[in-house]
Design a protein around this motif. Structure first.
Motif, PDB file in Angstrom:
ATOM      1  N   ARG A  11       0.829  -1.208   0.000  1.00 54.51           N
ATOM      2  CA  ARG A  11       0.000   0.000   0.000  1.00 54.51           C
ATOM      3  C   ARG A  11       0.861   1.255   0.000  1.00 54.51           C
ATOM      4  NH1 ARG A  11      -3.120  -3.547   3.151  1.00 54.51           N
ATOM      5  NH2 ARG A  11      -2.142  -2.903   5.109  1.00 54.51           N
ATOM      6  N   LEU A  12       1.983   1.201   0.726  1.00 55.06           N
ATOM      7  CA  LEU A  12       2.897   2.339   0.744  1.00 55.06           C
ATOM      8  C   LEU A  12       3.490   2.577  -0.645  1.00 55.06           C
ATOM      9  CD1 LEU A  12       4.393   4.413   2.549  1.00 55.06           C
ATOM     10  CD2 LEU A  12       6.175   2.687   2.880  1.00 55.06           C
ATOM     11  N   ARG A  56       5.009   7.268  -6.827  1.00 59.78           N
ATOM     12  CA  ARG A  56       5.339   6.947  -8.213  1.00 59.78           C
ATOM     13  C   ARG A  56       6.366   5.830  -8.278  1.00 59.78           C
ATOM     14  NH1 ARG A  56       7.086  12.736 -10.327  1.00 59.78           N
ATOM     15  NH2 ARG A  56       8.120  12.602  -8.300  1.00 59.78           N
ATOM     16  N   ALA A  57       6.318   5.066  -9.367  1.00 57.29           N
ATOM     17  CA  ALA A  57       7.302   4.006  -9.575  1.00 57.29           C
ATOM     18  C   ALA A  57       8.701   4.611  -9.576  1.00 57.29           C
ATOM     19  CB  ALA A  57       7.043   3.292 -10.902  1.00 57.29           C
ATOM     20  N   GLY A  58       9.625   3.970  -8.865  1.00 52.30           N
ATOM     21  CA  GLY A  58      10.992   4.458  -8.772  1.00 52.30           C
ATOM     22  C   GLY A  58      11.260   5.336  -7.582  1.00 52.30           C
ATOM     23  N   VAL A  82       6.133  -5.371  -6.241  1.00 50.06           N
ATOM     24  CA  VAL A  82       5.685  -4.043  -5.817  1.00 50.06           C
ATOM     25  C   VAL A  82       6.840  -3.159  -5.359  1.00 50.06           C
ATOM     26  CG1 VAL A  82       3.377  -4.836  -5.224  1.00 50.06           C
ATOM     27  CG2 VAL A  82       5.152  -4.850  -3.475  1.00 50.06           C
ATOM     28  N   ILE A  83       7.987  -3.766  -4.991  1.00 49.36           N
ATOM     29  CA  ILE A  83       9.154  -2.970  -4.599  1.00 49.36           C
ATOM     30  C   ILE A  83      10.419  -3.611  -5.158  1.00 49.36           C
ATOM     31  CG2 ILE A  83       8.119  -2.126  -2.447  1.00 49.36           C
ATOM     32  CD1 ILE A  83       9.937  -4.170  -0.960  1.00 49.36           C
ATOM     33  N   CYS A 128       7.839  -0.049  -7.235  1.00 49.81           N
ATOM     34  CA  CYS A 128       7.850  -0.538  -8.614  1.00 49.81           C
ATOM     35  C   CYS A 128       6.460  -0.343  -9.222  1.00 49.81           C
ATOM     36  CB  CYS A 128       8.200  -2.028  -8.663  1.00 49.81           C
ATOM     37  SG  CYS A 128       9.911  -2.405  -8.302  1.00 49.81           S
ATOM     38  N   ASP A 129       6.389  -0.490 -10.515  1.00 50.12           N
ATOM     39  CA  ASP A 129       5.117  -0.517 -11.213  1.00 50.12           C
ATOM     40  C   ASP A 129       4.870  -1.972 -11.572  1.00 50.12           C
ATOM     41  OD1 ASP A 129       2.812   0.015 -12.525  1.00 50.12           O
ATOM     42  OD2 ASP A 129       3.740   0.929 -14.293  1.00 50.12           O
TER      43      ASP A 129
END
Length: 280
Positions: free
Chosen positions: A56-57, A62-64, A96-97, A110-111
């Motif tokens: 959720r965090l 934004r990605a990155g 997700v990360i 991450c996206d």
């Protein structure tokens, strides 16, 4: 007396003792006695709960973008070093990360792929009223597809097998043990899902069942035994099996759509917005 109170006796005690057990992801997971709360995810795993918080965090930025160090996340989630290590591995596996070593390193959002996002949604949906309601809406949408697939492959042997599954449901209801009843209902629907040859459709249906039964487990922790009534659920399964036996597509679809795990609660308190309250 609540479904989580193990101080009673007789048949009521048998029902109460098993009320927190059921079929989400594995029988072993559901057989554990756990305190359902904000730090408990599927199977009572604190690492799962922490991984959900991390997801959720990451989704909120934004990605990155850097979301913090391992120690930052450990403090945020309120867990041990070992648990946060496991949670981070889960979050990385789900896409997700990502982590970067060295100066300026840490954990970054991450996206994730659509599949990773969907898997993450199912893992965190079971204790969320709105997610439960959404899962039922999705199930309603795919119900005609599932029934069409089942009827295309349906045989007399399948009809006899479903009749036996229904008989097990009746026996479990008579036993007055909630976990046995939920398992019998689960097995009937799992057999139904396996009748079709559409792997993705069947997997999606079973995943939605997992969300529903896990959500029900949390509800059973807080209700009195007299508020548990399997009869409406049994009737919908009778209608479902009968509709399939008669090759009545519309009746089978209607029965499937009327099947909501929380209908075993006689209070009919499904979700806060009331969108899936279908008790009769």
């Amino acid at each position: 007396m609540s479904a989580g109170d193990h101080t009673g006796g007789g048949e009521d005690a048998a029902m109460i003792d098993a009320a927190s057990e059921g079929p989400a992801y594995s029988r072993e997971i559901w057989s554990r006695a756990i305190d359902v709360g904000s730090t408990v995810a599927l199977g009572g795993s604190r690492a799962e709960a922490a991984a959900g918080q991390i997801a959720r965090l990451a989704a909120a930025v934004r990605a990155g973008e850097r979301i913090g160090s391992k120690d930052d996340l450990r403090k945020l989630c309120g867990v041990s070093v070992g648990t946060i290590n496991e949670a981070i591995k889960l979050a990385q596996t789900r896409g997700v990360i990502t982590s970067r070593p060295g100066p300026g390193g840490g954990l970054f959002a991450c996206d994730p792929s659509p599949l990773s996002r969907m898997n993450g949604w199912f893992r965190t949906a079971a204790d969320d009223d709105s997610a439960f309601a959404e899962s039922v809406q999705i199930r309603d949408a795919i119900a005609p597809l599932l029934i069409d697939e089942v009827l295309r492959c349906y045989t007399l042997a399948d009809q006899e097998a479903l009749a036996e599954h229904l008989a097990r449901v009746h026996r479990a209801q008579e036993s007055n043990v909630v976990s046995d009843y939920i398992w019998a209902a689960w097995d009937l629907h799992a057999y139904l899902a396996d009748l079709g040859k559409g792997g993705l459709l069947n997997t999606l249906y079973l995943s939605i069942m997992d969300v529903g039964t896990t959500y029900l487990r949390a509800k059973l922790e807080t209700v009195a035994v007299e508020d548990i009534d399997p009869t409406p659920m049994t009737r919908t399964m009778e209608d479902l099996v009968d509709g399939l036996a008669r090759r009545d597509r519309e009746a089978a679809v209607d029965a499937l759509r009327r099947t909501v795990p929380t209908m075993v609660l006689s209070s009919s308190e499904s979700v806060s917005d009331g969108t899936v309250d279908r008790s009769e």
